[in-house]
Design an enzyme around this catalytic site. Structure first.
Site, PDB file in Angstrom:
ATOM      1  N   SER A 132      82.969  27.646  31.085  1.00 40.90           N
ATOM      2  CA  SER A 132      81.938  27.061  30.232  1.00 40.90           C
ATOM      3  C   SER A 132      81.672  25.655  30.750  1.00 40.90           C
ATOM      4  CB  SER A 132      82.444  26.988  28.798  1.00 40.90           C
ATOM      5  OG  SER A 132      81.601  26.167  28.007  1.00 40.90           O
ATOM      6  N   TYR A 146      89.169  24.916  22.343  1.00 42.39           N
ATOM      7  CA  TYR A 146      88.220  25.690  23.158  1.00 42.39           C
ATOM      8  C   TYR A 146      87.905  24.952  24.458  1.00 42.39           C
ATOM      9  CZ  TYR A 146      84.025  28.142  24.691  1.00 42.39           C
ATOM     10  OH  TYR A 146      83.119  28.842  25.452  1.00 42.39           O
TER      11      TYR A 146
HETATM   12  N1  LIG Z   1      77.467  31.687  24.273  1.00 45.46           N
HETATM   13  C1  LIG Z   1      77.708  30.495  24.804  1.00 45.46           C
HETATM   14  O1  LIG Z   1      77.051  29.508  24.480  1.00 45.46           O
HETATM   15  C2  LIG Z   1      78.751  30.346  25.864  1.00 45.46           C
HETATM   16  C3  LIG Z   1      78.706  29.201  26.662  1.00 45.46           C
HETATM   17  C4  LIG Z   1      79.668  29.037  27.649  1.00 45.46           C
HETATM   18  C5  LIG Z   1      80.632  29.999  27.829  1.00 45.46           C
HETATM   19  N2  LIG Z   1      80.666  31.099  27.033  1.00 45.46           N
HETATM   20  C6  LIG Z   1      81.726  32.086  27.267  1.00 45.46           C
HETATM   21  O2  LIG Z   1      81.122  33.329  27.569  1.00 45.46           O
HETATM   22  C7  LIG Z   1      82.045  34.383  27.294  1.00 45.46           C
HETATM   23  C8  LIG Z   1      81.316  35.473  26.543  1.00 45.46           C
HETATM   24  O3  LIG Z   1      80.913  34.981  25.274  1.00 45.46           O
HETATM   25  P1  LIG Z   1      79.496  35.301  24.622  1.00 45.46           P
HETATM   26  O4  LIG Z   1      78.772  34.031  24.491  1.00 45.46           O
HETATM   27  O5  LIG Z   1      78.834  36.421  25.318  1.00 45.46           O
HETATM   28  O6  LIG Z   1      79.968  35.679  23.140  1.00 45.46           O
HETATM   29  P2  LIG Z   1      80.010  37.067  22.365  1.00 45.46           P
HETATM   30  O7  LIG Z   1      78.661  37.662  22.308  1.00 45.46           O
HETATM   31  O8  LIG Z   1      80.703  36.781  21.090  1.00 45.46           O
HETATM   32  O9  LIG Z   1      80.952  37.991  23.301  1.00 45.46           O
HETATM   33  C9  LIG Z   1      82.333  37.788  23.389  1.00 45.46           C
HETATM   34  C10 LIG Z   1      82.990  39.022  23.983  1.00 45.46           C
HETATM   35  O10 LIG Z   1      84.407  38.778  24.092  1.00 45.46           O
HETATM   36  C11 LIG Z   1      85.094  39.912  23.545  1.00 45.46           C
HETATM   37  N3  LIG Z   1      86.384  39.519  22.976  1.00 45.46           N
HETATM   38  C12 LIG Z   1      86.636  38.521  22.089  1.00 45.46           C
HETATM   39  N4  LIG Z   1      87.930  38.554  21.724  1.00 45.46           N
HETATM   40  C13 LIG Z   1      88.506  39.595  22.397  1.00 45.46           C
HETATM   41  C14 LIG Z   1      89.816  40.166  22.425  1.00 45.46           C
HETATM   42  N5  LIG Z   1      90.810  39.686  21.660  1.00 45.46           N
HETATM   43  N6  LIG Z   1      90.048  41.227  23.239  1.00 45.46           N
HETATM   44  C15 LIG Z   1      89.052  41.730  23.984  1.00 45.46           C
HETATM   45  N7  LIG Z   1      87.805  41.270  23.998  1.00 45.46           N
HETATM   46  C16 LIG Z   1      87.528  40.214  23.202  1.00 45.46           C
HETATM   47  C17 LIG Z   1      84.163  40.446  22.460  1.00 45.46           C
HETATM   48  O11 LIG Z   1      84.414  41.829  22.244  1.00 45.46           O
HETATM   49  P3  LIG Z   1      85.050  42.491  20.937  1.00 45.46           P
HETATM   50  O12 LIG Z   1      84.753  41.577  19.779  1.00 45.46           O
HETATM   51  O13 LIG Z   1      84.370  43.821  20.841  1.00 45.46           O
HETATM   52  O14 LIG Z   1      86.495  42.615  21.259  1.00 45.46           O
HETATM   53  C18 LIG Z   1      82.789  40.248  23.126  1.00 45.46           C
HETATM   54  O15 LIG Z   1      82.495  41.348  23.948  1.00 45.46           O
HETATM   55  C19 LIG Z   1      83.197  33.734  26.526  1.00 45.46           C
HETATM   56  O16 LIG Z   1      84.283  33.547  27.399  1.00 45.46           O
HETATM   57  C20 LIG Z   1      82.631  32.395  26.087  1.00 45.46           C
HETATM   58  O17 LIG Z   1      83.622  31.417  25.910  1.00 45.46           O
HETATM   59  C21 LIG Z   1      79.738  31.286  26.062  1.00 45.46           C
END
Ligand SMILES: NC(=O)c1ccc[n+]([C@@H]2O[C@H](COP(=O)([O-])OP(=O)(O)OC[C@H]3O[C@@H](n4cnc5c(N)ncnc54)[C@H](OP(=O)(O)O)[C@@H]3O)[C@@H](O)[C@H]2O)c1
Length: 252
Positions: A132, A146
């Site tokens: 991130s 985080y």
């Molecule tokens: N959105 C942003 O602004 C942003 C910015 C920078 C970085 N990121 C990073 O991008 C990545 C993806 O996030 P996203 O934004 O796409 O959010 P999201 O839509 O909430 O997706 C998160 C994913 O992680 C999985 N996950 C969470 N806890 C888990 C666990 N205990 N075991 C297995 N899978 C798990 C969830 O699947 P289940 O709930 O089905 O298990 C879901 O598929 C993350 O690492 C996040 O930190 C996001």
């Protein structure tokens, strides 16, 4: 067959990366906890995908995932699963925070190590760790755990990338460092963005472009590229103060 494994594929950035890898001809292994969401994704892919449900906060589940897939000679590993939490450090729930560290750092560490060993033996393969822009900052008040977890991912990936480069390996490892992306992240973290995010689809496109061109740190959005450059030269205390103000807006 060329296999790609995407963690956290049930939603957001992971789902979009999986779709793009599928259209590039990879056979997908998709994993997360929510089986129904993975089935929905698989139904829309061109190539038949394998679904493995796993809770990656559990070390045993990370090892099980590896055992189930190690013979497939994974070409692309995307360590994307992760989540955030907001609140003053003395207020946030310890158990949930430790679980966040297990997913954001522990699973990335374990899976990177296991698949990397196999990729090195074959002298090919790509690993994309989803960090991130938080990981490029000196810290993030109100999201202390985080930000620290994402700094871990950035540091780990950059170090391993240099180890690979120095021995002339053809294995590539990158870290994706987006700013805000429109996904379910905020619902899970119980906050909202202070600025508008980019789409998960655009983020996935830039991520794979960077990965396959061998870029180590991939910052997909122009605004965040500028911010990251400014952060490198600004005094850390000033950056922390501004970051704290931005974080507070996420709660307004
Ligand atoms: N959105 C942003 O602004 C942003 C910015 C920078 C970085 N990121 C990073 O991008 C990545 C993806 O996030 P996203 O934004 O796409 O959010 P999201 O839509 O909430 O997706 C998160 C994913 O992680 C999985 N996950 C969470 N806890 C888990 C666990 N205990 N075991 C297995 N899978 C798990 C969830 O699947 P289940 O709930 O089905 O298990 C879901 O598929 C993350 O690492 C996040 O930190 C996001």
């Amino acid at each position: 067959m060329r296999y790609a494994l995407v963690t956290g594929a049930s939603s957001g950035i992971g789902a979009e990366i999986a779709k793009r890898l599928d259209s590039l001809g990879f056979t997908l292994i998709i994993t997360a906890r929510r089986a129904d969401r993975l089935e929905q994704l698989a139904a829309g892919l061109r190539n038949p995908a394998r679904i493995i449900t796993a809770d990656l906060s559990q070390r045993s589940e990370c090892l099980r995932l590896y055992e189930l897939t190690k013979d497939m000679h994974i070409s692309v590993l995307v360590n994307n699963a992760g989540f955030g939490m907001i609140g003053d450090f003395d207020d946030t729930d310890l158990e949930r925070e430790l679980s966040m560290l297990d997913v954001n750092c522990g699973a990335v560490h374990i899976l990177t190590k296991l698949y990397l060993k196999d990729m090195i033996k074959q002298d090919k393969g790509f690993i994309l760790n989803v960090g991130s822009s938080a990981g490029l900052m000196p810290g993030g008040p109100l999201m202390a755990g985080y930000y620290a977890s994402k700094a871990y991912v950035v540091s780990l990936t950059q170090s391993v990338a240099e180890e690979l480069r120095s021995r002339g390996s053809r294995v590539k490892i990158s870290v994706l460092c987006p700013g805000p992306v429109e996904t379910e992240f905020n619902d899970v973290a119980n906050c909202h963005f202070a600025v508008k995010g980019i789409s998960a689809d655009y983020c996935a496109e830039e991520a794979l472009k960077g990965l396959f061109s061998g870029k180590t740190v991939i910052v997909p959005d122009a605004g965040m590229k500028l911010t990251a450059a400014a952060v490198r030269v600004a005094p850390r205390r000033v950056v922390l103060k501004v970051a704290g103000k931005m974080q507070r807006k996420k709660l307004d």
